[in-house]
Design a protein around this motif. Structure first.
Motif, mmCIF file in Angstrom:
data_model
loop_
_atom_site.group_PDB
_atom_site.id
_atom_site.type_symbol
_atom_site.label_atom_id
_atom_site.label_comp_id
_atom_site.label_asym_id
_atom_site.label_seq_id
_atom_site.Cartn_x
_atom_site.Cartn_y
_atom_site.Cartn_z
ATOM 1 N N GLY A 101 2.573 8.820 -19.036
ATOM 2 C CA GLY A 101 2.782 9.594 -20.258
ATOM 3 C C GLY A 101 3.919 9.082 -21.117
ATOM 4 N N ASN A 102 4.638 8.074 -20.644
ATOM 5 C CA ASN A 102 5.800 7.571 -21.384
ATOM 6 C C ASN A 102 5.670 6.071 -21.632
ATOM 7 O OD1 ASN A 102 8.291 6.947 -22.442
ATOM 8 N ND2 ASN A 102 9.453 7.419 -20.583
ATOM 9 N N TYR B 278 8.396 13.867 -32.416
ATOM 10 C CA TYR B 278 8.669 13.171 -31.159
ATOM 11 C C TYR B 278 8.264 11.697 -31.143
ATOM 12 C CZ TYR B 278 9.404 17.919 -29.497
ATOM 13 O OH TYR B 278 9.878 19.200 -29.346
ATOM 14 N N GLY B 279 7.628 11.214 -32.165
ATOM 15 C CA GLY B 279 7.300 9.801 -32.215
ATOM 16 C C GLY B 279 5.808 9.552 -32.324
ATOM 17 N N GLU B 280 5.456 8.365 -32.855
ATOM 18 C CA GLU B 280 4.060 8.000 -33.087
ATOM 19 C C GLU B 280 3.350 7.697 -31.761
ATOM 20 O OE1 GLU B 280 1.842 7.793 -35.523
ATOM 21 O OE2 GLU B 280 3.247 8.813 -36.871
ATOM 22 N N LEU C 109 -1.006 15.659 -26.895
ATOM 23 C CA LEU C 109 -1.446 16.874 -26.216
ATOM 24 C C LEU C 109 -0.908 16.943 -24.786
ATOM 25 C CD1 LEU C 109 -5.127 16.893 -27.501
ATOM 26 C CD2 LEU C 109 -3.300 18.464 -28.195
ATOM 27 N N LEU C 110 -0.812 15.782 -24.130
ATOM 28 C CA LEU C 110 -0.246 15.732 -22.776
ATOM 29 C C LEU C 110 1.224 16.150 -22.796
ATOM 30 C CD1 LEU C 110 -0.467 14.929 -19.766
ATOM 31 C CD2 LEU C 110 0.180 12.617 -20.445
ATOM 32 N N TRP C 111 1.972 15.628 -23.775
ATOM 33 C CA TRP C 111 3.384 16.006 -23.897
ATOM 34 C C TRP C 111 3.529 17.514 -24.103
ATOM 35 C CZ3 TRP C 111 5.541 11.834 -27.832
ATOM 36 C CH2 TRP C 111 5.565 10.586 -27.180
ATOM 37 N N LEU C 112 2.715 18.059 -24.977
ATOM 38 C CA LEU C 112 2.781 19.489 -25.267
ATOM 39 C C LEU C 112 2.464 20.311 -24.015
ATOM 40 C CD1 LEU C 112 3.080 21.723 -27.449
ATOM 41 C CD2 LEU C 112 0.603 21.525 -27.825
ATOM 42 N N GLN D 76 14.456 19.261 -26.592
ATOM 43 C CA GLN D 76 13.083 18.851 -26.920
ATOM 44 C C GLN D 76 12.067 19.763 -26.246
ATOM 45 O OE1 GLN D 76 13.690 14.756 -25.601
ATOM 46 N NE2 GLN D 76 13.308 14.019 -27.687
ATOM 47 N N ARG D 77 12.351 20.181 -25.010
ATOM 48 C CA ARG D 77 11.426 21.074 -24.306
ATOM 49 C C ARG D 77 11.353 22.432 -24.999
ATOM 50 N NH1 ARG D 77 13.517 19.193 -18.293
ATOM 51 N NH2 ARG D 77 12.307 17.261 -18.246
#
Length: 709
Positions: free
Chosen positions: A81-82, A196-198, A205-208, A221-222
């Motif tokens: 995811g990163n 949060y970045g491109e 959606l995974l980050w969210l 950020q969280r």
């Protein structure tokens, strides 16, 4: 153009054959490290893609989906995811069990939709075909828009085809994430990108959805993600459930087009497979336990019996080498350091290589054949009665090899209380580091003869008993902790049982090689270093104490000559050395257990690593032993040791079994305590662990000695 050293991640469901494929691709070109920012081991290796390109292959923990349920699964999502993670791959190979394709394709579709160039490796094609399942891999590749390779990871078949698929994917860098199965707000995704970045839609959606499990985000950020969820009425669990359902609908269509189930076409009942037939016995509510105990019993019999011959050869060879060097080199402190310090220390390492090798031979065979998973399954019901999670079986069984990775494997346990209890009791399982101590002491106090129709060895039976008593104490301690912690929350143990397979012996020998290498070069370095330091402490004393010791012996024993005089002088010098004074200081505490100051020195030094006990005794008795043969083996020196209080052999049944029980229960490994600290993130738990295990060991050893003496 592809990179000269691309990073490739191996991803797959548990038991899909990912580790077997990793071994096939990398062979001996592997190394172990830690994931950045995570106290968890990672395994990387080198795979030669072509004469000019060496790929770095990263073996990630097994997962069922990219939405983590445990700590080890979080490691995977923190990498995938990163895009800025040091281990973020240039491409992924998703290993899928061809005999259960529909379930395996869920993870594949998620990885592909993250925008990572992906190759699908269909493993266990032979198992699928034996079950009447035929897969059109060319058509499957077209349906999924990826390269598909058929492999048999166990036998190393299909590696060249996989290499071609990987090279082609690296050249094109093709990745598809245009077919996300769920609807979502474009406005929401745009706001995530702005803040949060491109990134692509699925990453956003995974980050969210998983921001609380991702280390790349700080607290502020969280909180921002929480505000977005509230603003757009986004429910993570509902989103994940809907996505999973929709993905399976897509996957079902693909499987219908590309997979033929011969049994369904013929409308006949599939024949019972060998796996099903064997599981009727191995998973039986009674015979399953009986078979497991029988296998353990035979395993420890073999470990003790088969390893004895090479161990005796190594022990005798070290004694011969010391004898030879002392004859060839001039008498000096340097010669003594070389023979009694360095070589005795090396001998204390090498002598146990055969038993370590045989132990890991059997463990590897049980894992390779698929039987180890059955052990975890049948033990689940028993574990729950004592307050342990079904997944606790994995660390407990792993603890037979080493407590450090076993404690780390508790990350798959979702309940914190179950995980904590498992961490606290796992060191009671007899690890391979205890094996050297068990071996030398059993050989001193248990007769070397067969019993039960001349089939089983009494010493092997004693070894089996020590492993069994460690397990019984572990589950008893867990039951007590369950009451103390009032652990009532329910948890579940879910695992897929693999089919039975013939072991691939190059993988077995690779496992043995890695285990022996780790023992020799990691534990071995500690043992040799402590042996040298101990030689210095045992060879020098405060002031002129050493010189006065020799004069005292000659004055008090004017008639002694030869070996008798040398032994008496050596013993007196050791007693007056720094090591001897240290041992004398702690002797009153351990005297009730039957131990003298020499054993006391070994108890302290072995805290660095349990197996150091034998190296310490080897050094001590090389310097102060009283035997006729100057260069007798460590076993003979310990056997010849006389108890000054009784005039009888020091290592009788009472002392021997007292020491065995002490080491079966004692926490004498700094690495294990350090691992407990890392996993619990508190000094409280390793301190409690050390105190309760030391108290248990002391009281148990005291009772054994007082009863048997």
């Amino acid at each position: 153009m592809k990179k000269k050293s691309p990073k490739i991640a191996l991803i797959g469901n548990p038991n899909a054959g990912k580790s077997s494929l990793f071994n096939s691709l990398t062979g001996l070109r592997q190394k172990t490290g830690n994931f950045p920012g995570v106290t968890m081991d990672k395994l990387t290796g080198v795979w030669k893609l072509d004469p000019e390109t060496n790929a770095e292959v990263l073996d990630l923990p097994g997962i069922y989906s990219i939405y983590p349920k445990s700590l080890d699964e979080q490691v995977v999502i923190n990498i995938l995811g990163n895009p800025n993670h040091p281990d973020y791959p240039d491409m992924a190979i998703v290993v899928a069990d061809a005999s259960n394709l529909k379930r395996n394709l869920l993870l594949f579709s998620q990885v592909r939709d993250l925008g990572i160039p992906t190759v699908l490796a269909l493993n266990m094609i032979d198992v699928a075909e034996s079950n009447g399942i035929v897969i059109n891999s060319l058509k499957l590749g077209r349906e999924l828009s990826v390269e598909v390779a058929e492999v048999n990871a166990k036998k190393g078949i299909g590696v060249n085809g996989l290499r071609l698929a990987v090279n082609k994917t690296l050249e094109t860098k093709y990745a598809s994430n245009d077919s996300l199965p769920v609807g979502y707000s474009e406005e929401l995704v745009d706001e995530i990108r702005t803040t949060y970045g491109e990134v692509d839609d699925y990453h956003a959606l995974l980050w969210l959805s998983e921001h609380d499990n991702m280390k790349m985000f700080d607290t502020q950020q969280r909180v921002g993600f929480d505000n977005l969820q509230e603003k757009y009425n986004f429910n993570s669990k509902e989103f994940q459930a809907l996505e999973t359902v929709k993905r399976y609908e897509q996957i079902a269509d693909v499987v219908d087009h590309c997979v033929i189930d011969v049994n369904n076409q013929n409308e006949q009942e599939p024949e019972s497979t060998w796996t099903e037939k064997l599981d009727k016995v191995f998973l039986h509510r009674f015979w399953g336990y009986f078979v497991f105990l029988g296998i353990l019993f035979l395993m420890f019999q073999a470990v003790f019996t088969w390893a004895q011959y090479p161990m005796d050869a190594i022990d005798g060879g070290i004694a011969w080498l010391n004898d030879f060097l002392k004859e060839q080199l001039p008498a000096s402190k340097l010669t003594d350091l070389l023979t009694d310090g360095l070589i005795s220390g090396i001998g204390g390492v090498l002598i146990f290589v055969p038993q370590i090798a045989f132990l890991f031979l059997f463990i590897s065979l049980l894992e390779e054949t698929g039987y180890m998973s059955r052990v975890m399954f049948i033990m689940d019901k028993l574990m729950r009665r004592f307050g342990l999670n079904g997944k606790s079986v994995v660390p407990l069984i792993s603890g037979v090899a080493c407590a450090v990775p076993a404690i780390m494997s508790t990350r798959s346990i979702g309940s914190w209380k179950d995980r904590l209890i498992t961490i606290m009791v796992t060191p009671l399982m007899s690890c391979s580091a205890r094996l050297p101590i068990y071996t030398i002491l059993i050989s001193l106090v248990v007769p070397e003869k067969s019993t039960l129709f001349g089939i089983f060895n009494l010493q092997g039976l004693a070894l089996f008993g020590l492993y069994l008593i460690g397990f019984l104490m572990a589950i008893l301690s867990a039951w007590i902790m369950k009451i103390v912690l009032k652990a009532r929350e329910r948890s579940y143990f879910i695992m897929e049982l693999p089919t039975y397979k013939a072991p691939r012996f190059n993988h077995v020998f690779l496992s043995i090689w890695n285990s022996v290498k780790a023992f020799v070069f990691q534990a071995g370095k500690v043992i040799v270093a402590i042996s040298i330091v101990l030689w210095v402490l045992a060879s020098y004393g405060p002031g002129d104490a050493i010189e006065r010791a020799e004069s005292k012996v000659r004055m008090e024993n004017p008639d002694l000559q030869g070996h008798a005089l040398e032994n008496k002088v050596a013993s007196q010098k050791l007693e007056n050395s720094y090591a001897g004074l240290f041992g004398k200081t702690i002797e009153p505490v351990i005297k009730p257990l039957g131990y003298d100051w020499k054993i006391g020195i070994a108890l302290i030094t072995s805290f660095a690593a349990r197996e150091v006990f034998v190296g310490t005794m080897s050094t001590i008795y090389s310097l102060g032993g009283e035997v006729d043969d100057e260069n007798a083996t460590i076993k003979n020196r310990m056997k010849a040791e006389i108890n000054p209080d009784t005039g009888k052999p020091m290592y009788d049944a009472a002392l021997g079994f007292s020491l065995l029980i002490f080491y079966a229960f004692a926490m004498q490994c700094m690495s294990t305590l350090a691992t407990t600290l890392r996993e619990t993130k508190s000094w409280k738990y390793p301190v409690i662990q050390f105190v309760y295990m030391t108290a248990l060991a002391y009281l148990s050893a005291f009772l054994v000695y007082q009863i048997l003496k």
